[in-house]
Scaffold this motif. Structure first.
Motif, PDB file in Angstrom:
ATOM      1  N   THR A   1       0.720  -3.608  12.311  1.00  0.00           N
ATOM      2  CA  THR A   1       1.908  -3.013  11.705  1.00  0.00           C
ATOM      3  C   THR A   1       1.518  -2.470  10.328  1.00  0.00           C
ATOM      4  N   LEU A   2       2.312  -1.540   9.831  1.00  0.00           N
ATOM      5  CA  LEU A   2       1.997  -0.921   8.536  1.00  0.00           C
ATOM      6  C   LEU A   2       2.038  -1.948   7.421  1.00  0.00           C
ATOM      7  N   ALA A   3       3.034  -2.824   7.424  1.00  0.00           N
ATOM      8  CA  ALA A   3       3.152  -3.838   6.370  1.00  0.00           C
ATOM      9  C   ALA A   3       1.949  -4.780   6.379  1.00  0.00           C
ATOM     10  N   ASP A   4       1.537  -5.207   7.566  1.00  0.00           N
ATOM     11  CA  ASP A   4       0.384  -6.110   7.657  1.00  0.00           C
ATOM     12  C   ASP A   4      -0.901  -5.412   7.217  1.00  0.00           C
ATOM     13  N   ALA A   5      -1.060  -4.150   7.603  1.00  0.00           N
ATOM     14  CA  ALA A   5      -2.265  -3.414   7.216  1.00  0.00           C
ATOM     15  C   ALA A   5      -2.314  -3.203   5.710  1.00  0.00           C
ATOM     16  N   LEU A   6      -1.186  -2.865   5.111  1.00  0.00           N
ATOM     17  CA  LEU A   6      -1.156  -2.674   3.656  1.00  0.00           C
ATOM     18  C   LEU A   6      -1.385  -3.986   2.926  1.00  0.00           C
ATOM     19  N   GLU A   7      -0.821  -5.068   3.464  1.00  0.00           N
ATOM     20  CA  GLU A   7      -0.999  -6.377   2.837  1.00  0.00           C
ATOM     21  C   GLU A   7      -2.448  -6.846   2.939  1.00  0.00           C
ATOM     22  N   GLU A   8      -3.080  -6.572   4.054  1.00  0.00           N
ATOM     23  CA  GLU A   8      -4.483  -6.951   4.251  1.00  0.00           C
ATOM     24  C   GLU A   8      -5.385  -6.239   3.242  1.00  0.00           C
ATOM     25  N   GLN A   9      -5.046  -4.994   2.911  1.00  0.00           N
ATOM     26  CA  GLN A   9      -5.850  -4.214   1.964  1.00  0.00           C
ATOM     27  C   GLN A   9      -5.391  -4.389   0.515  1.00  0.00           C
ATOM     28  N   ASP A  10      -4.344  -5.174   0.284  1.00  0.00           N
ATOM     29  CA  ASP A  10      -3.831  -5.447  -1.057  1.00  0.00           C
ATOM     30  C   ASP A  10      -3.503  -4.149  -1.804  1.00  0.00           C
ATOM     31  N   THR A  11      -2.641  -3.334  -1.202  1.00  0.00           N
ATOM     32  CA  THR A  11      -2.311  -2.041  -1.789  1.00  0.00           C
ATOM     33  C   THR A  11      -0.986  -2.021  -2.523  1.00  0.00           C
ATOM     34  N   LEU A  12      -0.065  -2.910  -2.195  1.00  0.00           N
ATOM     35  CA  LEU A  12       1.265  -2.907  -2.799  1.00  0.00           C
ATOM     36  C   LEU A  12       1.556  -4.257  -3.434  1.00  0.00           C
ATOM     37  N   SER A  13       2.739  -4.342  -4.009  1.00  0.00           N
ATOM     38  CA  SER A  13       3.225  -5.622  -4.535  1.00  0.00           C
ATOM     39  C   SER A  13       3.884  -6.403  -3.397  1.00  0.00           C
ATOM     40  N   PRO A  14       4.127  -7.695  -3.582  1.00  0.00           N
ATOM     41  CA  PRO A  14       4.821  -8.463  -2.530  1.00  0.00           C
ATOM     42  C   PRO A  14       6.185  -7.876  -2.171  1.00  0.00           C
ATOM     43  N   THR A  15       6.901  -7.352  -3.147  1.00  0.00           N
ATOM     44  CA  THR A  15       8.184  -6.712  -2.870  1.00  0.00           C
ATOM     45  C   THR A  15       7.987  -5.480  -2.001  1.00  0.00           C
ATOM     46  N   GLY A  16       6.918  -4.732  -2.257  1.00  0.00           N
ATOM     47  CA  GLY A  16       6.619  -3.548  -1.462  1.00  0.00           C
ATOM     48  C   GLY A  16       6.344  -3.902  -0.012  1.00  0.00           C
ATOM     49  N   TYR A  17       5.585  -4.976   0.208  1.00  0.00           N
ATOM     50  CA  TYR A  17       5.307  -5.401   1.584  1.00  0.00           C
ATOM     51  C   TYR A  17       6.601  -5.778   2.300  1.00  0.00           C
ATOM     52  N   ASN A  18       7.476  -6.490   1.581  1.00  0.00           N
ATOM     53  CA  ASN A  18       8.739  -6.900   2.195  1.00  0.00           C
ATOM     54  C   ASN A  18       9.610  -5.693   2.530  1.00  0.00           C
ATOM     55  N   LEU A  19       9.646  -4.698   1.647  1.00  0.00           N
ATOM     56  CA  LEU A  19      10.433  -3.496   1.921  1.00  0.00           C
ATOM     57  C   LEU A  19       9.898  -2.758   3.152  1.00  0.00           C
TER      58      LEU A  19
END
Length: 174
Positions: free
Chosen positions: A89-107
């Motif tokens: 999923t996009l959120a998991d991929a972005l979180e794995e690469q540490d690209t956003l803030s925790p709020t960004g991942y949740n959004l």
């Protein structure tokens, strides 16, 4: 001064030097965070617009990451695109690469689950822009007293020089 100007112009024309400059900017304490938020906001806004206009996710990710200037951030977004292509999923991929803030991942995660990813990305862009504005206001609030002190010091040195010149004129033998 002329040599520094010529060096700066040549450096800005060279893409690798410009990329190194963006990397150095992102390491600075206040400016780096501000640049990161600005790039995240631009990326999220572009991705939101593309997805809102029915561009496929993988194509939209490729187009949105081309607007990112910092090479390290761009490479992390490319890795996230590869992970999405492989089924994450996009959120998991972005979180794995540490690209956003925790709020960004949740959004992003909420947007994916609700089917409203463009709206959530738009919210993320607005959130990052607002945070960047607030950070810049804090920076300027800290910079203002230092600028006043610097200008006051320069004016003080000039005044002392004028007073010394006037008083030393009395010492001249006529």
């Amino acid at each position: 001064i002329g040599g520094v100007v010529v060096w700066a112009v040549r450096s800005l024309r060279d893409p690798t030097a410009r990329a190194r400059g963006f990397e150095r900017l992102e390491r600075l304490p206040v400016i780096g965070t501000w640049r990161g938020e600005a790039e995240t906001a631009a990326w999220a806004r572009i991705l939101s617009t593309l997805l809102g206009n029915r561009v496929p996710l993988l194509d939209a990710l490729a187009l949105a990451q081309s607007g990112v200037r910092a090479p390290r951030r761009r490479s992390r977004l490319e890795e996230a695109s590869r992970a999405v292509r492989n089924g994450a999923t996009l959120a998991d991929a972005l979180e794995e690469q540490d690209t956003l803030s925790p709020t960004g991942y949740n959004l992003v995660r909420v947007g994916e689950r609700a089917g409203e990813l463009p709206a959530m990305l738009q919210s993320l862009a607005k959130l990052c822009e607002d945070a960047g504005r607030a950070r810049m206001k804090q920076f300027l609030a800290l910079l203002e007293p230092m600028a006043i002190m610097l200008i006051g010091g320069v004016i003080g040195v000039i005044m002392i020089g004028i007073i010394l010149a006037i008083t030393s004129a009395n010492d001249i033998a006529v």
